[in-house]
Design a protein around this motif. Structure first.
Motif: not given
Length: 305
Positions: A230, A241, A273, A275, A292, A294
């Motif tokens: 990521s 990601s 996102h 991950i 995810a 975030d």
């Protein structure tokens, strides 16, 4: 570096085809919870039915949050049925027990008759617990992963049965100036400890900026190691990601051997996102679920059977 055998490459190609289909599928990222306290930093399948929670097997997952303050959520059940049903249920950490700080990964313990899991913090503290039919956490053991350097920041952990023995695999995330590192070792059921057996450097080609080379790991039944990577520039992103097939675990005589992929090519890329969670879905159709974290934007999942 040894080349990965054709069987592995064929399996990875099959996964690539599947993931390319995943990209074009109608399924979308689905929000789970809003806010920085609810990011998904690890996910594991629930194999046994949690009847009193209305949670049949193969549709429910245990997720972990990387919170650090006592009282903030650590573990929850995520129930997913079809494309429209999604239910989040937080679980209470056992009273009087040591609170985990910064849970970053969770793995189902294979070969057990109950719903058993190991959740791991960024510093390598392992919490072995079971869930009863009501979703109550029964903490069985706490131990630490072996021989970790001072700069360790783990984000991936999984367990894999191979020749009747339980292999633990964990990953240091790394950074733009620091390679990711994969470690593995055997779990001792009598001592509740993992003895280190080997390590390998992992450096992914993408994302390139603000990279975490390993943000989660999962091992297929065939021994293929998949990793997520990521981009994380901070709590507000932007995030990107990728998913990789990174190598193969197998036995050579009485020793476990890791054969890295001859090259790392993203099987799947996602923009927007971060991950941090990967799990396989059971059944003939198979599939996988991605989770995810975030940060300020909360959590979401991507599910495809």
């Amino acid at each position: 570096m040894r080349k990965v055998p054709p069987l592995f490459l064929a399996a990875a190609t099959t996964v690539l085809i599947f993931l390319m289909a995943l990209v074009s599928a109608s399924a979308q990222w689905r929000p789970v919870k809003t806010g920085i306290l609810f990011g998904i930093s690890g996910i594991a399948l629930v194999e046994h039915s949690l009847d009193e929670m209305g949670c049949p097997p193969a549709t429910c997952f245990v997720i972990v949050h990387d919170n650090k303050k006592e009282g903030d959520g650590r573990i929850a059940i995520l129930s997913v049925q079809g494309q429209n049903s999604l239910n989040y249920l937080p679980l209470q950490w056992p009273d009087g027990e040591e609170w985990p700080i910064d849970l970053e990964a969770i793995a189902l313990v294979p070969g057990t008759e109950d719903s058993a899991f190991m959740a791991v913090t960024s510093l390598g503290r392992v919490y072995y617990f079971t869930l009863d039919s009501t979703g109550t956490i029964q903490l069985r053991q706490i131990f630490s992963l072996p021989n970790l350097p001072d700069n360790t920041n783990l984000e991936g952990f999984d367990l894999h049965l191979i020749d009747g023995k339980l292999l633990g695999v964990w990953g240091h995330r790394g950074s733009p100036d620091d390679s990711g590192v994969l470690y593995w070792g055997w779990f001792d059921w009598n001592r509740y400890q993992i003895s280190g057996q080997g390590s390998a450097v992992i450096t992914v080609p993408w994302p390139q900026e603000d990279v975490r080379h390993i943000s989660d790991i999962k091992i297929s039944n065939a021994g293929i190691l998949y990793i997520t990577s990521s981009r994380d520039p901070g709590d507000d992103g932007p995030f990107d990601s990728a998913v990789y097939a990174a190598g193969l675990f197998s036995m050579k005589g009485d020793q476990v051997e890791f054969r890295p992929a001859s090259s790392l090519v993203p099987l799947y890329r996602v923009n927007g996102h971060k991950i941090e969670a990967l799990e396989f879905l059971p059944g003939l159709s198979g599939g996988q679920i991605l989770g995810a974290d975030d940060e300020n934007q909360g959590s979401s999942i991507y599910l495809k059977r």
